[in-house]
Design a protein around this motif. Structure first.
Motif, PDB file in Angstrom:
ATOM      1  N   HIS A  38       0.733  -0.990   0.107  1.00 51.26           N
ATOM      2  CA  HIS A  38      -0.400  -0.054   0.134  1.00 51.26           C
ATOM      3  C   HIS A  38       0.895   1.396  -0.262  1.00 51.26           C
ATOM      4  CE1 HIS A  38      -3.606   1.796   2.177  1.00 51.26           C
ATOM      5  NE2 HIS A  38      -2.859   2.609   1.241  1.00 51.26           N
ATOM      6  N   VAL A  65       0.270   9.703  -9.785  1.00 55.69           N
ATOM      7  CA  VAL A  65      -0.483   8.610  -8.934  1.00 55.69           C
ATOM      8  C   VAL A  65      -0.606   7.598  -9.931  1.00 55.69           C
ATOM      9  CG1 VAL A  65      -3.275   7.615  -8.317  1.00 55.69           C
ATOM     10  CG2 VAL A  65      -1.630  10.113  -7.684  1.00 55.69           C
ATOM     11  N   ARG A  66      -0.800   7.669 -11.581  1.00 55.79           N
ATOM     12  CA  ARG A  66      -1.584   7.193 -12.856  1.00 55.79           C
ATOM     13  C   ARG A  66      -0.325   6.002 -12.594  1.00 55.79           C
ATOM     14  NH1 ARG A  66       0.196   6.610 -17.526  1.00 55.79           N
ATOM     15  NH2 ARG A  66      -0.789   5.396 -18.599  1.00 55.79           N
ATOM     16  N   ALA A  69      -0.188   3.374  -9.594  1.00 60.27           N
ATOM     17  CA  ALA A  69      -0.677   2.321  -9.448  1.00 60.27           C
ATOM     18  C   ALA A  69      -0.731   1.306 -10.744  1.00 60.27           C
ATOM     19  CB  ALA A  69      -2.766   3.307 -10.363  1.00 60.27           C
ATOM     20  N   THR A  81      -5.745  -2.282  -8.717  1.00 55.14           N
ATOM     21  CA  THR A  81      -5.268  -1.426  -7.233  1.00 55.14           C
ATOM     22  C   THR A  81      -6.511  -0.656  -7.216  1.00 55.14           C
ATOM     23  OG1 THR A  81      -4.623   0.256  -8.490  1.00 55.14           O
ATOM     24  CG2 THR A  81      -3.456  -1.053  -7.841  1.00 55.14           C
ATOM     25  N   VAL A  83      -7.128   3.001  -5.730  1.00 53.84           N
ATOM     26  CA  VAL A  83      -6.828   4.019  -5.527  1.00 53.84           C
ATOM     27  C   VAL A  83      -7.476   5.372  -5.007  1.00 53.84           C
ATOM     28  CG1 VAL A  83      -6.245   6.089  -6.555  1.00 53.84           C
ATOM     29  CG2 VAL A  83      -5.991   3.917  -7.807  1.00 53.84           C
ATOM     30  N   THR A  98      -2.797  10.393  -1.656  1.00 51.72           N
ATOM     31  CA  THR A  98      -3.367   9.426  -2.212  1.00 51.72           C
ATOM     32  C   THR A  98      -2.971   7.906  -2.161  1.00 51.72           C
ATOM     33  OG1 THR A  98      -3.591  11.351  -3.676  1.00 51.72           O
ATOM     34  CG2 THR A  98      -4.443   8.989  -5.152  1.00 51.72           C
ATOM     35  N   HIS A  99      -3.832   7.221  -1.864  1.00 52.51           N
ATOM     36  CA  HIS A  99      -3.400   5.485  -1.314  1.00 52.51           C
ATOM     37  C   HIS A  99      -3.667   5.114  -3.080  1.00 52.51           C
ATOM     38  CE1 HIS A  99      -4.758   6.064   3.228  1.00 52.51           C
ATOM     39  NE2 HIS A  99      -5.350   6.793   2.866  1.00 52.51           N
ATOM     40  N   VAL A 100      -2.469   4.978  -2.693  1.00 51.31           N
ATOM     41  CA  VAL A 100      -2.978   3.143  -3.985  1.00 51.31           C
ATOM     42  C   VAL A 100      -2.880   1.354  -3.250  1.00 51.31           C
ATOM     43  CG1 VAL A 100      -1.394   2.425  -6.314  1.00 51.31           C
ATOM     44  CG2 VAL A 100      -1.807   4.152  -5.387  1.00 51.31           C
TER      45      VAL A 100
END
Length: 143
Positions: A38, A65-66, A69, A81, A83, A98-100
């Motif tokens: 995570h 972020v992308r 992921a 994933t 997100v 941001t959580h991935v």
């Protein structure tokens, strides 16, 4: 910002298991992961919510972020994933992040982390859609 743990991670004064450190942000492992691998992605600048992210930073931040992921899925042989981002409510660290989260079929995570509900009828659903649409066209952060 003094006292912000994520600002400390960005500055290198707070230890973290870094995944990447780039102009658009820093990615590091969550110390209390939903699942191992995570990752949290935080902008280098101290911002509290998504609304604080300057428009000129959106492409770079969400591009990072992308990429995370995709990397979490590929690097961990995950099926996909999740997100997500909290703004104010349930935001344990008041620094935009941001959580991935890596996902696999049957991992036990069901939908979202909160209970789901239904609208009473189509009229109620439409009233919520209309209220959000009105705020979108006239409120702060208008696009």
């Amino acid at each position: 910002m003094s006292g912000c743990v994520f600002c400390g991670i960005v500055a290198g004064t707070v230890p973290a298991f870094r995944v990447t450190d780039e102009a658009d942000g820093v990615a590091f492992l969550d110390t209390r992961p939903v699942f191992r691998g995570h990752v949290l992605v935080a902008p280098r600048t101290h911002l509290v919510t998504l609304a604080d992210l300057p428009p000129e930073s959106i492409a770079g931040y969400f591009g990072l972020v992308r990429r995370l992921a995709v990397a979490v899925e590929a690097g961990l042989d995950a099926g996909g994933t999740f997100v997500a981002m909290n703004n104010k409510v349930s935001q344990s660290v008041p620094h935009l992040h941001t959580h991935v989260v890596p996902r696999t079929k049957g991992d036990g995570l069901r939908g979202f982390f909160w209970p789901r509900t239904r609208y009473a009828d189509d009229a109620e659903a439409q009233s919520y859609a209309d209220r959000v649409a009105a705020a979108l066209s006239s409120g702060p952060g208008r696009v």
